[in-house]
Design an enzyme around this catalytic site. Structure first.
Site, PDB file in Angstrom:
ATOM      1  CB  SER A 122      -0.894   0.019   1.239  1.00  0.00           C
ATOM      2  OG  SER A 122      -1.742  -1.086   1.260  1.00  0.00           O
ATOM      3  CD  GLU A 155      -2.537   3.890  -6.342  1.00  0.00           C
ATOM      4  OE1 GLU A 155      -2.815   5.077  -6.217  1.00  0.00           O
ATOM      5  OE2 GLU A 155      -1.991   3.230  -5.430  1.00  0.00           O
TER       6      GLU A 155
HETATM    7  N1  LIG Z   1      -6.425  -4.299   3.439  1.00  0.00           N
HETATM    8  C1  LIG Z   1      -6.464  -3.411   2.447  1.00  0.00           C
HETATM    9  O1  LIG Z   1      -7.408  -2.585   2.363  1.00  0.00           O
HETATM   10  C2  LIG Z   1      -5.394  -3.391   1.402  1.00  0.00           C
HETATM   11  C3  LIG Z   1      -5.650  -2.780   0.172  1.00  0.00           C
HETATM   12  C4  LIG Z   1      -4.655  -2.791  -0.813  1.00  0.00           C
HETATM   13  C5  LIG Z   1      -3.424  -3.373  -0.560  1.00  0.00           C
HETATM   14  N2  LIG Z   1      -3.214  -3.950   0.665  1.00  0.00           N
HETATM   15  C6  LIG Z   1      -1.890  -4.553   0.889  1.00  0.00           C
HETATM   16  O2  LIG Z   1      -2.007  -5.951   0.678  1.00  0.00           O
HETATM   17  C7  LIG Z   1      -1.067  -6.640   1.518  1.00  0.00           C
HETATM   18  C8  LIG Z   1      -1.817  -7.648   2.381  1.00  0.00           C
HETATM   19  O3  LIG Z   1      -2.818  -6.973   3.116  1.00  0.00           O
HETATM   20  P1  LIG Z   1      -4.125  -7.719   3.662  1.00  0.00           P
HETATM   21  O4  LIG Z   1      -5.096  -6.650   3.992  1.00  0.00           O
HETATM   22  O5  LIG Z   1      -4.515  -8.826   2.763  1.00  0.00           O
HETATM   23  O6  LIG Z   1      -3.547  -8.307   5.036  1.00  0.00           O
HETATM   24  P2  LIG Z   1      -4.064  -9.479   5.972  1.00  0.00           P
HETATM   25  O7  LIG Z   1      -3.748  -9.077   7.365  1.00  0.00           O
HETATM   26  O8  LIG Z   1      -5.477  -9.840   5.644  1.00  0.00           O
HETATM   27  O9  LIG Z   1      -3.132 -10.701   5.515  1.00  0.00           O
HETATM   28  C9  LIG Z   1      -1.744 -10.682   5.682  1.00  0.00           C
HETATM   29  C10 LIG Z   1      -1.176 -11.991   5.201  1.00  0.00           C
HETATM   30  O10 LIG Z   1       0.247 -11.959   5.384  1.00  0.00           O
HETATM   31  C11 LIG Z   1       0.662 -13.192   5.965  1.00  0.00           C
HETATM   32  N3  LIG Z   1       1.877 -12.948   6.702  1.00  0.00           N
HETATM   33  C12 LIG Z   1       2.022 -12.292   7.885  1.00  0.00           C
HETATM   34  N4  LIG Z   1       3.315 -12.230   8.228  1.00  0.00           N
HETATM   35  C13 LIG Z   1       4.013 -12.841   7.249  1.00  0.00           C
HETATM   36  C14 LIG Z   1       5.388 -13.113   7.026  1.00  0.00           C
HETATM   37  N5  LIG Z   1       6.311 -12.719   7.902  1.00  0.00           N
HETATM   38  N6  LIG Z   1       5.744 -13.796   5.903  1.00  0.00           N
HETATM   39  C15 LIG Z   1       4.809 -14.200   5.015  1.00  0.00           C
HETATM   40  N7  LIG Z   1       3.497 -13.975   5.176  1.00  0.00           N
HETATM   41  C16 LIG Z   1       3.103 -13.303   6.274  1.00  0.00           C
HETATM   42  C17 LIG Z   1      -0.510 -13.611   6.832  1.00  0.00           C
HETATM   43  O11 LIG Z   1      -0.472 -14.993   7.088  1.00  0.00           O
HETATM   44  C18 LIG Z   1      -1.675 -13.218   5.941  1.00  0.00           C
HETATM   45  O12 LIG Z   1      -1.883 -14.228   4.975  1.00  0.00           O
HETATM   46  C19 LIG Z   1      -0.349  -5.554   2.331  1.00  0.00           C
HETATM   47  O13 LIG Z   1       0.840  -5.200   1.687  1.00  0.00           O
HETATM   48  C20 LIG Z   1      -1.350  -4.394   2.293  1.00  0.00           C
HETATM   49  O14 LIG Z   1      -0.747  -3.140   2.462  1.00  0.00           O
HETATM   50  C21 LIG Z   1      -4.161  -4.001   1.640  1.00  0.00           C
END
Ligand SMILES: NC(=O)c1ccc[n+]([C@@H]2O[C@H](COP(=O)([O-])OP(=O)(O)OC[C@H]3O[C@@H](n4cnc5c(N)ncnc54)[C@H](O)[C@@H]3O)[C@@H](O)[C@H]2O)c1
Length: 285
Positions: A122, A155
């Site tokens: 993000s 993006e």
């Molecule tokens: N939540 C949102 O609104 C959103 C929107 C766009 C982008 N993102 C980005 O997407 C990515 C994931 O976000 P999310 O909301 O799906 O998070 P989430 O908390 O739902 O999931 C995180 C995932 O990362 C894994 N994880 C945690 N620590 C880890 C490690 N050390 N090594 C490997 N895997 C690990 C967890 O098991 C889980 O599967 C982030 O970079 C976030 O910034 C999130």
């Protein structure tokens, strides 16, 4: 018969975004390999995708044959080596630089040197992530929005060394998913989060000052700006841990004390209240 635009997409992670992006790519006709650290996490993604596709069929938005075909193109695994044949690997793990660097180093040893390594970060520096790999020119950001299944925007982030063919392939992939791409230089928060998160942080600080209640701020921004949801509902949807990471990165980039993450957000995350995904955030679910 596969069209030339069909590719094998690897996704790393098993969170909100990984499952949503897998669903989008499957519906677009791509083959998808989801890799999680545990087979339980990987199976959980498959179950969530199947449930969502079932829901689409029930609502008449998808026919049963397309759902069945999509599910045959989904592979889930705990083995990173199963990503070796992917043409794009999109990491979507926790928003933490050290975790993403460790993962990219590992992916670098597995994927072909023609593959694209992409991050769904993000706000973190795509350039820093790229520099940890042996082919930094093949790294870019492909940033989906939450929920990936319904949000139209993606993006595409280029660094100073990303080659044009990488951006072209990423752009074609995004178009094949029915999404609108915008292109942006690697800069903290890219376009959307750089503009959105200071507003979200200020909403929390406004509540902390006692200017208005959380519910009234949510109601005001819906009714007054025609936003689909208020700032506290949106923070809970994004996830408060992810929101805090984003704000920390933006604060670090600006160096402006006014950009420091709000105290209430720090406290909720420390207490394990992460929003919708834990059932408790600013609101209760
Ligand atoms: N939540 C949102 O609104 C959103 C929107 C766009 C982008 N993102 C980005 O997407 C990515 C994931 O976000 P999310 O909301 O799906 O998070 P989430 O908390 O739902 O999931 C995180 C995932 O990362 C894994 N994880 C945690 N620590 C880890 C490690 N050390 N090594 C490997 N895997 C690990 C967890 O098991 C889980 O599967 C982030 O970079 C976030 O910034 C999130």
């Amino acid at each position: 018969m596969a069209s030339p635009a069909v590719l094998v997409l690897g996704i790393v992670g098993s969170g909100i975004m990984a499952a949503g992006i897998a669903e989008v790519a499957l519906i677009a006709g791509h083959d998808v390999v989801v890799r999680s650290r545990s087979i339980r996490g990987a199976n959980d993604v498959a179950a969530r995708v199947a449930k969502n596709l079932d829901r689409r069929v029930e609502r008449g938005k998808l026919d049963a044959a397309t759902r069945d075909d999509a599910l045959t193109r989904l592979t889930v695994t705990a083995q990173i080596s199963d990503l070796a044949h992917c043409s794009i690997v999109l990491e979507s793990i926790v928003e933490d630089m050290d975790s993403k660097v460790a993962l990219l180093r590992e992916l670098d040893t597995v994927v072909s040197n023609r593959a694209i390594l992409a991050t769904n970060t993000s706000t973190l520096s795509v350039s820093k992530l790229a520099m940890t790999t042996s082919h930094p020119n093949r790294v870019c950001g492909i940033h989906f929005f939450n929920p990936a299944t319904t949000m139209p925007l993606v993006e595409i982030i280029r660094t100073d060394v990303t080659t044009p063919d990488v951006i072209d392939t990423a752009t074609s992939f995004v178009a094949s998913c029915g999404k609108d791409a915008v292109h942006v230089r690697d800069d903290a928060g890219f376009i959307v989060n750089a503009l959105l998160f200071p507003y979200l942080n200020n909403a929390i600080k406004m509540m902390e000052r006692g200017t208005a209640s959380m519910d009234d701020i949510d109601t005001a921004m819906k009714g007054g700006c025609n936003f689909p949801m208020g700032p506290f509902v949106l923070l809970d949807l994004v996830g408060l841990d992810t929101s805090l990471s984003i704000l920390r990165t933006l604060h670090e980039a600006s160096g402006n004390p006014a950009d420091a993450p709000a105290e209430t957000l720090l406290r909720l995350v420390a207490d394990g209240h992460l929003g919708r995904k834990t059932g408790q955030g600013f609101h209760t679910y």
